[in-house]
Design a protein around this motif. Structure first.
Motif, PDB file in Angstrom:
ATOM      1  N   ILE A   8      10.332   5.525  11.869  1.00  0.00           N
ATOM      2  CA  ILE A   8      10.022   6.332  10.653  1.00  0.00           C
ATOM      3  C   ILE A   8       9.021   7.446  11.238  1.00  0.00           C
ATOM      4  N   THR A  32      -2.040   9.893   6.311  1.00  0.00           N
ATOM      5  CA  THR A  32      -2.469   8.766   5.412  1.00  0.00           C
ATOM      6  C   THR A  32      -1.308   7.507   5.658  1.00  0.00           C
ATOM      7  N   ASP A  33      -1.886   6.524   5.606  1.00  0.00           N
ATOM      8  CA  ASP A  33      -0.804   5.023   5.476  1.00  0.00           C
ATOM      9  C   ASP A  33      -0.078   5.168   4.089  1.00  0.00           C
ATOM     10  N   ASN A  34       0.879   4.866   3.858  1.00  0.00           N
ATOM     11  CA  ASN A  34       1.566   4.897   2.481  1.00  0.00           C
ATOM     12  C   ASN A  34       1.532   3.464   1.757  1.00  0.00           C
ATOM     13  N   ASN A  89      -2.456  -2.725  16.221  1.00  0.00           N
ATOM     14  CA  ASN A  89      -1.407  -3.993  16.046  1.00  0.00           C
ATOM     15  C   ASN A  89      -0.338  -3.784  17.379  1.00  0.00           C
ATOM     16  N   GLY A  95       0.861  -8.358  14.710  1.00  0.00           N
ATOM     17  CA  GLY A  95       1.252  -7.725  13.266  1.00  0.00           C
ATOM     18  C   GLY A  95       1.885  -6.269  13.367  1.00  0.00           C
ATOM     19  N   THR A  97       4.635  -3.727  12.511  1.00  0.00           N
ATOM     20  CA  THR A  97       5.982  -3.443  12.136  1.00  0.00           C
ATOM     21  C   THR A  97       6.663  -2.094  12.295  1.00  0.00           C
ATOM     22  N   VAL A  98       5.750  -1.160  13.026  1.00  0.00           N
ATOM     23  CA  VAL A  98       6.598   0.074  13.268  1.00  0.00           C
ATOM     24  C   VAL A  98       6.325   0.192  14.835  1.00  0.00           C
ATOM     25  N   HIS A 102       0.685   3.309  17.371  1.00  0.00           N
ATOM     26  CA  HIS A 102      -0.207   4.179  16.273  1.00  0.00           C
ATOM     27  C   HIS A 102      -1.674   3.130  16.366  1.00  0.00           C
ATOM     28  N   HIS A 104      -4.764   2.568  13.485  1.00  0.00           N
ATOM     29  CA  HIS A 104      -5.230   2.519  12.240  1.00  0.00           C
ATOM     30  C   HIS A 104      -6.577   2.937  12.170  1.00  0.00           C
TER      31      HIS A 104
HETATM   32  P1  5GP Z   1       1.620  -1.799  11.824  1.00  0.00           P
HETATM   33  O1  5GP Z   1       1.973  -2.695  11.057  1.00  0.00           O
HETATM   34  O2  5GP Z   1       3.058  -1.441  12.713  1.00  0.00           O
HETATM   35  O3  5GP Z   1       0.534  -1.916  12.617  1.00  0.00           O
HETATM   36  O4  5GP Z   1       1.522  -0.529  10.891  1.00  0.00           O
HETATM   37  C1  5GP Z   1       2.526   0.372  10.514  1.00  0.00           C
HETATM   38  C2  5GP Z   1       2.023   0.938   9.240  1.00  0.00           C
HETATM   39  O5  5GP Z   1       2.818   2.043   8.873  1.00  0.00           O
HETATM   40  C3  5GP Z   1       1.749   0.027   7.883  1.00  0.00           C
HETATM   41  O6  5GP Z   1       0.394   0.186   7.680  1.00  0.00           O
HETATM   42  C4  5GP Z   1       2.610   0.756   7.256  1.00  0.00           C
HETATM   43  O7  5GP Z   1       1.905   0.819   5.725  1.00  0.00           O
HETATM   44  C5  5GP Z   1       2.743   2.310   7.448  1.00  0.00           C
HETATM   45  N1  5GP Z   1       3.872   2.898   6.997  1.00  0.00           N
HETATM   46  C6  5GP Z   1       5.279   2.349   7.189  1.00  0.00           C
HETATM   47  N2  5GP Z   1       6.245   2.999   6.950  1.00  0.00           N
HETATM   48  C7  5GP Z   1       5.450   4.327   6.549  1.00  0.00           C
HETATM   49  C8  5GP Z   1       5.800   5.633   6.041  1.00  0.00           C
HETATM   50  O8  5GP Z   1       7.100   5.825   5.884  1.00  0.00           O
HETATM   51  N3  5GP Z   1       4.820   6.534   5.784  1.00  0.00           N
HETATM   52  C9  5GP Z   1       3.519   6.121   5.866  1.00  0.00           C
HETATM   53  N4  5GP Z   1       2.696   7.099   5.597  1.00  0.00           N
HETATM   54  N5  5GP Z   1       3.259   5.012   6.379  1.00  0.00           N
HETATM   55  C10 5GP Z   1       4.101   4.102   6.907  1.00  0.00           C
END
Ligand code: 5GP
Length: 116
Positions: A8, A32-34, A89, A95, A97-98, A102, A104
């Motif tokens: 994404i 910004t995180d969604n 992460n 933790g 998920t993407v 990245h 945070h």
């Molecule tokens: P992770 O868990 O991989 O460290 O963080 C992935 C972050 O991406 C999560 O905090 C999640 O809310 C954010 N996220 C996932 N999909 C999207 C999206 O489509 N748009 C935005 N702005 N944030 C996203």
């Protein structure tokens, strides 16, 4: 390095998916995180699709340094002058998920430790 897959975040970088972009340059984008976990929750993402920190190579050193300097710039830009937390992460137990590296930036409230 593990196989690079479309995420994404690649779509956000290419503007195929909308995001609230805070800052952007040739190397990285911040949006910004969604699903915000703090009043201010911003992601700093390299345009190069490095899946996770473990996949970064020595030749990515300049990108990694650039990301941290962008974190500082973003924090100042949005007025996080009382401090903030920076999180990466890495992998499933970390933790993540993407699968696109990245950072945070979390701020606007008192952070706790340990983070859980
Ligand atoms: P992770 O868990 O991989 O460290 O963080 C992935 C972050 O991406 C999560 O905090 C999640 O809310 C954010 N996220 C996932 N999909 C999207 C999206 O489509 N748009 C935005 N702005 N944030 C996203």
């Amino acid at each position: 390095m593990s196989e690079t897959t479309e995420t994404i975040f690649s779509k956000i970088i290419r503007r195929q998916v909308p995001a609230n972009v805070v800052l952007e340059d040739d190397v990285a984008i911040a949006f910004t995180d969604n699903s915000p976990q703090a009043p201010m929750h911003i992601l700093v993402v390299p345009k190069k699709p490095i899946p996770k920190l473990d996949d970064a190579e020595p030749q990515d050193a300049a990108i990694l340094g650039h990301l941290l300097l962008m974190v500082k710039k973003v924090a100042k830009h949005v007025g996080l002058n009382k401090g903030y937390r920076v999180v990466i992460n890495n992998g499933s137990e970390g933790g993540q998920t993407v699968d696109h590296l990245h950072i945070h930036i979390l701020g606007g409230r008192q952070m706790k430790w340990p983070p859980g």
